[in-house]
Write an enzyme that holds these catalytic residues in place. Structure first.
Site, PDB file in Angstrom:
ATOM      1  N   THR A 199       0.815  -1.214   0.000  1.00 36.79           N
ATOM      2  CA  THR A 199       0.000   0.000   0.000  1.00 36.79           C
ATOM      3  C   THR A 199       0.845   1.259   0.000  1.00 36.79           C
ATOM      4  O   THR A 199       1.975   1.257   0.526  1.00 36.79           O
ATOM      5  CB  THR A 199      -0.892   0.009   1.260  1.00 36.79           C
ATOM      6  OG1 THR A 199      -1.504   1.308   1.393  1.00 36.79           O
ATOM      7  CG2 THR A 199      -0.091  -0.226   2.527  1.00 36.79           C
ATOM      8  N   TYR A 235      -1.408   0.199  10.295  1.00 36.27           N
ATOM      9  CA  TYR A 235      -1.723  -0.492   9.035  1.00 36.27           C
ATOM     10  C   TYR A 235      -0.517  -0.424   8.093  1.00 36.27           C
ATOM     11  O   TYR A 235      -0.021  -1.462   7.622  1.00 36.27           O
ATOM     12  CB  TYR A 235      -2.961   0.151   8.382  1.00 36.27           C
ATOM     13  CG  TYR A 235      -3.152  -0.270   6.948  1.00 36.27           C
ATOM     14  CD1 TYR A 235      -3.409  -1.590   6.616  1.00 36.27           C
ATOM     15  CD2 TYR A 235      -3.048   0.666   5.909  1.00 36.27           C
ATOM     16  CE1 TYR A 235      -3.556  -1.978   5.300  1.00 36.27           C
ATOM     17  CE2 TYR A 235      -3.198   0.284   4.596  1.00 36.27           C
ATOM     18  CZ  TYR A 235      -3.455  -1.038   4.287  1.00 36.27           C
ATOM     19  OH  TYR A 235      -3.602  -1.407   2.976  1.00 36.27           O
TER      20      TYR A 235
HETATM   21  N1  UFG Z   1     -12.920  11.247   2.247  1.00 34.59           N
HETATM   22  C1  UFG Z   1     -13.868  12.199   2.569  1.00 34.59           C
HETATM   23  N2  UFG Z   1     -15.045  11.777   3.100  1.00 34.59           N
HETATM   24  C2  UFG Z   1     -15.334  10.467   3.327  1.00 34.59           C
HETATM   25  C3  UFG Z   1     -14.352   9.489   2.995  1.00 34.59           C
HETATM   26  C4  UFG Z   1     -13.150   9.914   2.451  1.00 34.59           C
HETATM   27  O1  UFG Z   1     -13.638  13.400   2.395  1.00 34.59           O
HETATM   28  O2  UFG Z   1     -16.418  10.154   3.836  1.00 34.59           O
HETATM   29  C5  UFG Z   1     -11.648  11.685   1.679  1.00 34.59           C
HETATM   30  C6  UFG Z   1     -10.463  11.293   2.545  1.00 34.59           C
HETATM   31  O3  UFG Z   1     -10.232  12.302   3.504  1.00 34.59           O
HETATM   32  C7  UFG Z   1      -9.348  11.182   1.510  1.00 34.59           C
HETATM   33  C8  UFG Z   1     -10.076  10.724   0.246  1.00 34.59           C
HETATM   34  O4  UFG Z   1     -11.439  11.019   0.461  1.00 34.59           O
HETATM   35  O5  UFG Z   1      -8.799  12.423   1.273  1.00 34.59           O
HETATM   36  C9  UFG Z   1      -9.917   9.247  -0.020  1.00 34.59           C
HETATM   37  O6  UFG Z   1     -10.254   8.538   1.160  1.00 34.59           O
HETATM   38  P1  UFG Z   1     -10.407   6.953   1.215  1.00 34.59           P
HETATM   39  O7  UFG Z   1     -10.793   6.606   2.609  1.00 34.59           O
HETATM   40  O8  UFG Z   1     -11.271   6.481   0.088  1.00 34.59           O
HETATM   41  O9  UFG Z   1      -8.947   6.429   0.888  1.00 34.59           O
HETATM   42  P2  UFG Z   1      -7.551   6.762   1.639  1.00 34.59           P
HETATM   43  O10 UFG Z   1      -6.775   7.627   0.689  1.00 34.59           O
HETATM   44  O11 UFG Z   1      -7.734   7.227   3.006  1.00 34.59           O
HETATM   45  O12 UFG Z   1      -6.983   5.286   1.780  1.00 34.59           O
HETATM   46  C10 UFG Z   1      -6.421   4.563   0.746  1.00 34.59           C
HETATM   47  C11 UFG Z   1      -6.653   3.076   1.011  1.00 34.59           C
HETATM   48  C12 UFG Z   1      -5.975   2.661   2.275  1.00 34.59           C
HETATM   49  C13 UFG Z   1      -4.528   3.056   2.198  1.00 34.59           C
HETATM   50  C14 UFG Z   1      -4.360   4.498   1.865  1.00 34.59           C
HETATM   51  C15 UFG Z   1      -2.936   4.840   1.625  1.00 34.59           C
HETATM   52  O13 UFG Z   1      -8.018   2.819   1.105  1.00 34.59           O
HETATM   53  O14 UFG Z   1      -6.078   1.277   2.422  1.00 34.59           O
HETATM   54  O15 UFG Z   1      -5.052   4.828   0.688  1.00 34.59           O
HETATM   55  O16 UFG Z   1      -2.625   5.962   2.345  1.00 34.59           O
HETATM   56  F1  UFG Z   1      -3.934   2.841   3.380  1.00 34.59           F
END
Ligand code: UFG
Length: 322
Positions: free
Chosen positions: A119, A143
């Site tokens: 990841t 994680y």
């Molecule tokens: N976001 C929102 N509102 C929500 C959900 C997400 O604004 O309800 C934003 C988050 O703040 C982030 C973006 O949308 O900026 C993407 O969020 P996700 O939760 O979809 O994905 P992440 O980037 O947090 O996580 C992904 C993978 C993880 C991994 C990570 C690497 O899902 O498994 O990238 O940093 F760890």
């Protein structure tokens, strides 16, 4: 040794897309999955699914021997950043301790090539964006730390025992198979695109946009969304490359970032309706921007993302959600 393939976590989101791609490419696949991921994805006829724990060494060695499996693609794991902060024990147990039992049992029984789901979380808050694989790896949550620990095991096993391994580091896996039979669903759902689509379809409350004061063009976080079918293809290419030599860690992304606002706008266009959203505080541990430098995967595997335009990702994700 036959080239049968052990796929752990093959009933999950990325794993099931890979199983379809591998099956369609003619591979003989055996899935090991503990069914903890909620509703199991439908898999092609002829794929044997064994319900069990990756840490059950006797089960793994019997499977590898009986089915004559020569390679393993290891998707099974815990993947929620927030949960990992609250329950690190669970993350190091699943992603490292049980992973080690799986790896040792598989190697002892005859597996010689391993592809492991890693990841972008191994980079923590990156210093350079787009991020090359050589960037400093300073995970900011358990994680990411657990995934990096397992990468290091693979690297040491490669040096000492000649294990051939690849660790694709996914940026934001998204989209779904264009046929619509495989859906991204997590319990609880925390991923942006399913939440955006469900908010637009009235199945969930308005989307909460976590922070609009980041140092990005529109103030919302930027991520590199990569289609899950492109990820599946990269795993096939990595397995093939491993027959020729070592691969190591590989970023899988598009090299282009999209902000939360851009995702909302793309979803509104795909659905032809507005996405209700509201401003919310920043979420702990969210870096402002995570974008892959995926040139190594291009050079080594001849891989690039082909289906990962935001519109296509959102359209495919929408189709799969009915
Ligand atoms: N976001 C929102 N509102 C929500 C959900 C997400 O604004 O309800 C934003 C988050 O703040 C982030 C973006 O949308 O900026 C993407 O969020 P996700 O939760 O979809 O994905 P992440 O980037 O947090 O996580 C992904 C993978 C993880 C991994 C990570 C690497 O899902 O498994 O990238 O940093 F760890």
């Amino acid at each position: 040794m036959s080239d049968g393939l052990l796929v752990t976590g093959g009933l999950g989101f990325v794993g099931s897309h890979f199983v379809w791609a591998a099956h369609e490419a003619g591979a003989r696949v055996v899935v090991l999955d503990d069914r903890s991921g909620g509703e199991a994805a439908p898999l092609p006829d002829g794929v044997r699914v064994v319900t069990g724990d990756i840490g059950a060494a006797a089960l793994v060695s019997a499977l590898v021997r009986d089915e004559r499996l020569g390679a393993m693609v290891h998707f099974a794991g815990k993947i929620q950043v927030g949960e990992s902060v609250r329950a690190p024990r669970l993350y190091f147990d699943h992603n490292v301790a049980r992973g080690l039992r799986l790896l040792d049992a598989a190697l002892d029984a005859g597996v010689s090539r391993v592809v492991f789901s890693s990841t972008a979380a191994v980079y923590g808050t990156p210093e350079i964006v787009p991020i090359p694989e050589s960037s400093v790896r300073e995970p900011v949550n358990p994680y990411g730390a657990s995934k990096l620990a397992f990468e290091r095991v693979l690297s040491a096993y490669g040096d000492a025992y000649g294990l051939r391994w690849a660790a694709p580091r996914y940026f934001n896996a998204a989209g779904a198979h264009p046929r619509g039979h495989l859906v991204e669903r997590h319990e609880p759902e925390t991923h942006l695109i399913p939440l955006v689509l469900d908010a637009a379809l009235g199945r969930r409350p308005a989307l909460r946009v976590f922070g609009d004061d980041y140092p990005t063009p529109d103030g919302t976080c930027v991520r590199d969304y990569v289609h899950v079918c492109d990820l599946a293809d990269a795993h096939l290419a990595a397995l093939d490359a491993l027959t020729r030599g070592a691969v190591g860690a590989l970023n899988l992304g598009t090299g282009r970032g999209a902000s939360v606002r851009e995702v909302i706008d793309a979803a509104a266009r795909a659905l032809g309706r507005a996405v209700p959203f509201e401003r919310a505080p920043r979420r702990d541990g969210d870096p402002a921007a995570l974008v892959a430098d995926a040139s190594r995967a291009g050079a080594l595997l001849g891989w690039r993302a082909r289906r990962s335009e935001l519109e296509v990702i959102v359209e495919d994700a929408r189709r799969s959600r009915g």
